[in-house]
Design an enzyme around this catalytic site. Structure first.
Site, PDB file in Angstrom:
ATOM      1  N   LYS A   1       0.811  -1.220   0.000  1.00 28.22           N
ATOM      2  CA  LYS A   1       0.000   0.000   0.000  1.00 28.22           C
ATOM      3  C   LYS A   1       0.848   1.276   0.000  1.00 28.22           C
ATOM      4  O   LYS A   1       0.426   2.312  -0.533  1.00 28.22           O
ATOM      5  CB  LYS A   1      -0.953   0.004   1.201  1.00 28.22           C
ATOM      6  CG  LYS A   1      -1.996  -1.098   1.198  1.00 28.22           C
ATOM      7  CD  LYS A   1      -2.981  -0.932   0.061  1.00 28.22           C
ATOM      8  CE  LYS A   1      -4.115  -1.953   0.151  1.00 28.22           C
ATOM      9  NZ  LYS A   1      -5.110  -1.806  -0.937  1.00 28.22           N
TER      10      LYS A   1
ATOM     11  N   GLU B   1     -10.132   5.369   2.845  1.00 26.31           N
ATOM     12  CA  GLU B   1     -10.892   4.249   3.380  1.00 26.31           C
ATOM     13  C   GLU B   1      -9.912   3.129   3.687  1.00 26.31           C
ATOM     14  O   GLU B   1      -8.809   3.106   3.141  1.00 26.31           O
ATOM     15  CB  GLU B   1     -11.934   3.768   2.366  1.00 26.31           C
ATOM     16  CG  GLU B   1     -11.421   2.795   1.312  1.00 26.31           C
ATOM     17  CD  GLU B   1     -10.359   3.368   0.369  1.00 26.31           C
ATOM     18  OE1 GLU B   1      -9.472   2.585  -0.067  1.00 26.31           O
ATOM     19  OE2 GLU B   1     -10.399   4.576   0.050  1.00 26.31           O
TER      20      GLU B   1
ATOM     21  N   SER C   1       1.780  -9.699  -0.692  1.00 28.78           N
ATOM     22  CA  SER C   1       1.433  -8.275  -0.620  1.00 28.78           C
ATOM     23  C   SER C   1       1.513  -7.672   0.774  1.00 28.78           C
ATOM     24  O   SER C   1       1.515  -6.450   0.915  1.00 28.78           O
ATOM     25  CB  SER C   1       0.036  -8.040  -1.197  1.00 28.78           C
ATOM     26  OG  SER C   1      -0.932  -8.767  -0.472  1.00 28.78           O
TER      27      SER C   1
END
Length: 393
Positions: free
Chosen positions: A91, A113, A372
């Site tokens: 991210k 969000e 990830s």
């Protein structure tokens, strides 16, 4: 396949994408598009972005040969280690880019969000780094199951706003963040965390994440020569997969996205409109969005990024599902064979690989799998679920 990853004309990937927003948000989306187009073609902006990723976020991340897992599955597995970035997931790649853009736009506040909390933590981190105020919208269910990440966001100076409407998960957090954005457009940038939402977000987020795939392609070529047979990544909104696929879409590698069985917008959904985009989503016969269900807060979303719907429609990528129980087994498998505790999200990709090695993934294939995120955030949830399973035996 050359050209698949080109700029989407009119914000569309084939029949998917677009900008389905009220008039009150149209101007803000156009502004984001204009600034992104300007600065993504600016070499100084790109140089600053890459410098921060290298000196602050820890890029490039390794491509790790998972030898013991490979031996057990009889396929050659290479893990793209996004779990080793600052904040613990992919991210940060997107958020650094959008935070830089926020500064260029002259705005002082960033909102986001989050589901699993990793995007929220990354956004709060970037806000602290760049001196921006930060609010993160998070469903009440996710606030409870991701308490560690809630604390991390608050420690970083962000305000975490619980969302009690609907299913109280990621879908509803997106709804509330969009409503908040309408009321403070002049001073605020909405940092969407995945390749979803109205144009230009699906394209912009993929471009900020394509560093994953480009690094992995180069690393694999240097280590093994050529390209892998398969490239696998988990899919919720789909940002880690979109970034990974970007490095391999013009090669012969087979691209596989792995969805949660209780979500599976591509595998079980149909085209419709949600959160400003046309894509595959879970919906009833009247077009009402249905709730997704997943052990993973980060994949607990009823839609998927429009580029994934496009890649599925043209047959360039295939999308599979795994069950929650398979995911838990995959967490244990990778932990005990490689000493790597994965987040529940990429454990979906590991679960598919473990199930299909020797079948859909032929013996002796080479596989690049994007890990990830790391599993710290899920430790309490995984511990309780494994304990419950053991208690039933």
């Amino acid at each position: 396949m050359s050209g698949i990853m080109d700029y989407p004309k009119n914000g569309r990937f084939g029949d998917f994408g677009g900008r389905y927003v009220p008039e009150s948000l149209h101007g803000a989306c156009v502004e984001v598009e204009r600034y992104f187009e300007k600065f993504w073609s600016d070499e100084d902006f790109k140089a600053e972005y890459i410098h921060i990723l290298q000196e602050y976020a820890g890029r490039p991340t390794p491509l790790t040969h998972a030898k013991r897992l490979s031996d057990q599955l009889s396929v050659d597995v290479f893990l793209k280690r996004e779990d080793l970035t600052h904040t613990g997931s992919h991210k940060i790649n997107n958020v650094i880019g959008q935070a830089l853009l926020t500064k260029k736009m002259g705005k002082k506040k960033i909102i986001a969000e989050t589901g699993a909390g990793q995007h929220g933590v990354a956004t709060a981190t970037a806000a602290a780094l760049f001196g921006l105020s930060c609010q993160v919208y998070m469903g009440e269910v996710d606030v409870k199951r991701q308490a560690l990440n809630v604390f991390r966001m608050q420690l970083l100076g962000a305000e975490v706003i619980p969302v009690g409407s609907g299913s109280r998960t990621l879908k509803d957090a997106v709804n509330e963040a969009m409503r908040a954005w309408v009321s403070e457009i002049e001073t605020t940038h909405y940092c969407i965390g995945s390749v979803m939402g109205p144009h230009p977000y699906p394209y912009m987020v993929r471009e900020f994440q394509r560093v994953i795939g480009e690094e992995a392609a180069t690393q694999f070529a240097n280590q093994q020569g050529g390209t892998p047979d398969f490239v696998i990544a988990c899919i919720g909104g789909g940002s880690n997969a979109a970034g990974t696929f970007a490095g391999f879409v013009d090669t012969k590698a087979k691209l596989i996205g792995v969805e949660p069985e209780g979500g599976a917008a591509i595998s079980r959904g149909s085209p419709g409109v949600v959160h400003g985009m046309r894509s595959n989503l879970l919906q009833d016969e009247f077009g009402q969005v249905q709730e997704a269900e997943s052990i993973s807060a980060g994949l607990d979303y009823p839609g998927v990024g429009p580029e994934h719907s496009y890649l599925a429609s043209i047959g360039r990528a295939s999308y599979k599902t795994v069950s929650d129980s398979e995911v838990l087994e995959a967490v244990t498998l990778l932990s005990q064979l490689e000493g790597i505790v994965p987040a529940l999200e990429p454990a979906h990709a590991v679960a598919y690989l473990a199930r299909e090695a020797g079948s859909e993934i032929p013996k002796d294939s080479t596989v690049v799998l994007t890990l990830s995120g790391r599993g710290d955030k899920d430790a309490e949830v995984v511990a309780s679920l494994i304990s419950a399973r053991l208690g039933k035996k």
